[in-house]
Structure formats: C-alpha cells, structure tokens
Write an enzyme that holds these catalytic residues in place. Structure first.
Site, PDB file in Angstrom:
ATOM      1  N   PHE A  47       0.750  -1.317  -0.325  1.00 18.68           N
ATOM      2  CA  PHE A  47       0.077  -0.052  -0.074  1.00 18.68           C
ATOM      3  C   PHE A  47       0.872   1.255   0.076  1.00 18.68           C
ATOM      4  O   PHE A  47       1.694   1.508   0.833  1.00 18.68           O
ATOM      5  CB  PHE A  47      -0.869   0.148   1.263  1.00 18.68           C
ATOM      6  CG  PHE A  47      -1.797   1.331   1.264  1.00 18.68           C
ATOM      7  CD1 PHE A  47      -3.048   1.309   0.418  1.00 18.68           C
ATOM      8  CD2 PHE A  47      -1.455   2.418   1.933  1.00 18.68           C
ATOM      9  CE1 PHE A  47      -3.673   2.548   0.212  1.00 18.68           C
ATOM     10  CE2 PHE A  47      -2.446   3.506   1.964  1.00 18.68           C
ATOM     11  CZ  PHE A  47      -3.520   3.647   1.080  1.00 18.68           C
TER      12      PHE A  47
ATOM     13  N   ASP B 203       9.348   2.479   1.710  1.00 16.59           N
ATOM     14  CA  ASP B 203       8.042   3.435   2.265  1.00 16.59           C
ATOM     15  C   ASP B 203       7.949   3.030   3.856  1.00 16.59           C
ATOM     16  O   ASP B 203       7.362   1.858   4.145  1.00 16.59           O
ATOM     17  CB  ASP B 203       6.836   2.830   1.617  1.00 16.59           C
ATOM     18  CG  ASP B 203       5.648   3.488   1.971  1.00 16.59           C
ATOM     19  OD1 ASP B 203       5.485   4.005   2.985  1.00 16.59           O
ATOM     20  OD2 ASP B 203       4.653   3.353   1.144  1.00 16.59           O
TER      21      ASP B 203
ATOM     22  N   LYS C  90       2.886   9.487   8.545  1.00 16.33           N
ATOM     23  CA  LYS C  90       1.766   9.208   9.835  1.00 16.33           C
ATOM     24  C   LYS C  90       2.194   9.866  11.108  1.00 16.33           C
ATOM     25  O   LYS C  90       1.623  10.629  11.509  1.00 16.33           O
ATOM     26  CB  LYS C  90       1.596   7.649   9.827  1.00 16.33           C
ATOM     27  CG  LYS C  90       0.774   7.249   8.760  1.00 16.33           C
ATOM     28  CD  LYS C  90       0.159   5.718   8.878  1.00 16.33           C
ATOM     29  CE  LYS C  90      -0.999   5.615   7.805  1.00 16.33           C
ATOM     30  NZ  LYS C  90      -0.792   5.093   6.682  1.00 16.33           N
TER      31      LYS C  90
END
Ligand code: PLP
Length: 390
Positions: free
Chosen positions: A128, A215, A244
C-alpha cells in the site's frame, strides 16, 4: 446522520470528543482504549503536552510564509531527520501519498538521467503506497484500483518477501530503475519479511544501479522499535518516505534522499504550497524530541513483545488463529476467516482495534500504553477472538 460527506469511509458509529494518552472519550463521555492511534499516527498518545505546547507557541508566532523564502524550522527539522536517519536531504509534504509521489518522481528522473525513456518501478503485491493516481498505480492491491483505470504506466509488481521473484523481473526488464517496498507491510496484513530481505534488496539495487525506496510511512518514527525500520538491518536506502507519526496528528510527510538520489530533483522540479510550513515543522520537531527521549524506543520493542506473548498465551490452541506477528508495536493477529465484525464488537467493549486484509486484526497502540492498558487490550481482544471463532 450526516449526509454531506462523500461515503469514502465505512465509519464506526462513534464520534470522539477528546483524548489523553491511550484513552479517548466519545461525545457522550464514554471512555475507550485506543489501540489504533489514528492508524499509527498518534504514537505519543493523544493531547501530548510537548506537541500541544509547540503548536500553541508556533500558532502565535508564524503559521506559514511560503517555500519561496527560507523556513527556519523546516531547515532545523531536515537537519534532525538527516541526523536520525543517515540520509542526506529532505522534501516535505503534507501526507504519505505525497511523500511517495516525490519518491516516484525521483525514481523516474533518475531513470531518464540514465537514458531510460520508460522507467519502471518495481513494487510488491499486497503493498500500500497511497490513493493518488501515482501511488495507487504503485500499490499492489487490485481491489482498491478497481474503477480507476487508466492507471499510470511504469509499475510492475512481484510477491513480497520473494527475492528470486525480484531477480527474475530484473532479468526480464532492463527499464526497472527502482525497487519500492515497505519494511513491514501494514495495510497488507502486518506482513513481516525474512530478517535479511531488505539487505538482499540493497545488494540487488547496488548491483543493478537501482534506487532502493523504502516506504516507512507506517513503520517510521519508532513504530518497530527503531527510529526507522531499516535500522534493524544496518543498511541505508536511497530514498525513504515518512508521514503518519511524524506530526503525532498534525499533517506532515517527508521524502528523504541520499547520495545519487539526493541531487535528482532541482529547482522547478517539484513543490508543495503547505509542505514543511512552520506549524507542521514545529509539531514534528517536538515529536522527534519526545520519540528519541531516553528509553522510549526500547520500550516499544518491549511492549510489542509483551502484547505478543499475552495474546499467544491466551489464544494457544485456538485453531482459527493462523498466526500472531509483531515488529515493535505493529501487531497482527491473522485468523482463518474474514473478521471485520471484531472491530464493532471490540468497540462495544471499549477498545479500538483495526482489521486489515480482511482477516488480520491489526494493533498499532500508542507507545505510551501502560501495563494496565496492555492487560485490558490483550484480555478483551483474546476473549473476543475466542468467542468469535467458537
Ligand atoms: C498510510 C500509508 C500511506 C499513505 O499515506 P497517506 O497519508 O494516507 O497519504 C502510504 N504508504 C504506507 C505504507 C502507509 O501506511
């Protein structure tokens, strides 16, 4: 019920009004234990005093000027991130997807500089990387791509944790310029690769002159027990993306680059109006100070092991539990069937959990979760799993 929101989320029927540490209170005053942390965002817990103070002070000083001018806190944050990561320089964005867009643009331009007109980025199945057209194209999940064709060209996907599959792609396609991978797949089901997986990818990238893009949007800022997950492997990527937890709830993302990747983007190549503005940088600097404070990251590893052990013990012998996995405070409990209903069942018991990849309970508690809260979380969750799988 509200009707003016696009129904892009299947929401639980609860609205939170306030938080403190690992606790949340809903609009009726009921208290919940938060083992989601806004999907790995509020790692320091809700209403963290150092972040709140930094935001208050900065909001009374300067919110925004523009990247047309020097931004002192942005330069300071870049210095701090470089020091903590071993990377050379940073581009600031407002989200994870945007950080990955910067990484993809670096990869493509790097390819063009090598004379490759149609550069390809290799990414993983079940990955993702975001919801923008570029990052959606990079993502290895056909379900969330449905309905959005034509996607961007220039991506190939191989199985996660499968080095020979990468080697086969590299042999078949000379246009590959970069390998993009999550150190632990988050949305894909808390998938933890072999301990040397990233080392092997590093070797392949060196041998074939490819950029290694990590990532770390979910794994970064201490979630796995190191500041960045690649620090477990003793390697450095060429590009690393974060977001995040970087602002503990204030939107900020970062694309870090090193060596040959650090000089690819030049003036006029990329930009962002809000990226790295003083308010977001003040929050992130406060986060980095607190996350790197003595012992906190060691406690992440210890608490992850503690939760894993408690769940393993309570669920031993339950044949419907396929696996329990963790790296730091990224915890997955995979069942042998879809288990999305558990989210609502846990909510009724006052505990917030997440289910991803249909059949995997994902826990991403804040680092400040204490022993009593861990007991409540593991006790409630294991009882629910026993009931659910009976
Ligand atoms: C959440 C996430 C993203 C996307 O970040 P947004 O801020 O939602 O755009 C990308 N990659 C990974 C690994 C993520 O967990």
């Amino acid at each position: 019920m509200t009707s003016h929101l696009m129904p892009t989320y299947a929401r639980q029927s609860v609205t939170f009004a306030r938080g403190e540490g690992a606790w949340l209170w809903d609009s009726t005053g009921r208290r919940y234990l938060d083992a989601v942390a806004g999907i790995a965002v509020c790692s320091l817990g809700h209403a963290h005093p150092a972040v709140a103070d930094a935001l208050c002070a900065q909001s009374r000083t300067l919110l925004h000027t523009s990247n047309l001018y020097g931004v002192g806190l942005q330069a300071q944050l870049a210095d701090r991130l470089a020091e903590l990561s071993g990377m050379d320089n940073v581009f600031f964005s407002n989200s994870g997807a945007e950080a990955n867009e910067a990484a993809l643009k670096i990869a493509r331009k790097y390819g063009h500089q090598k004379g490759i007109d149609e550069p390809v980025v290799l990414t993983m199945e079940k990955s993702f990387h975001g919801r923008t057209m570029g990052t959606l194209s990079a993502t290895g999940n056909t379900k969330i791509k449905q309905g959005f064709a034509p996607l961007l060209a220039g991506f190939r996907h191989v199985a996660y944790n499968d080095v020979p599959a990468i080697e086969a792609e590299l042999a078949a396609d000379a246009n590959i310029v970069a390998i993009m991978v999550e150190p632990v797949q988050g949305e894909g089901g808390v998938n933890i690769p072999a301990p040397d997986y990233l080392n092997r990818i590093r070797e392949l990238c060196d041998r074939h002159d490819l950029l290694m893009i990590l990532d770390e949007i979910q794994t970064g800022v201490g979630r796995t027990g190191r500041f960045l997950a690649y620090q477990h492997n003793g390697i450095l990527p060429d590009v690393c993306t974060m977001a995040k937890a970087l602002g503990n709830g204030v939107p900020i993302g970062a694309c870090l680059a090193r060596g040959k990747a650090a000089d690819v983007l030049t003036a006029g190549n990329h930009g962002s109006t809000f990226g790295g503005n003083p308010l977001a940088c003040a929050a992130a600097l406060a986060v980095l100070n607190s996350v790197t404070a003595d012992g906190l990251l060691d406690s992440v590893a210890a608490k992850g092991a503690q939760i894993h052990a408690a769940l393993s013990q309570a669920l031993a012998g339950n044949s419907h539990v396929a696996a329990i996995r963790h790296k730091g405070l990224m915890i997955g409990v995979e069942l042998d069937r879809p288990c999305g209903e558990l989210v609502g069942m846990a909510l009724e018991q006052g505990v917030l959990i997440n289910v991803t990849a249909d059949n995997t309970i994902r826990l991403l508690p804040p680092f400040v979760i204490d022993d009593a809260q861990i007991a409540m979380l593991t006790g409630t969750l294991s009882a629910l799993i026993q009931e659910f799988s009976r």
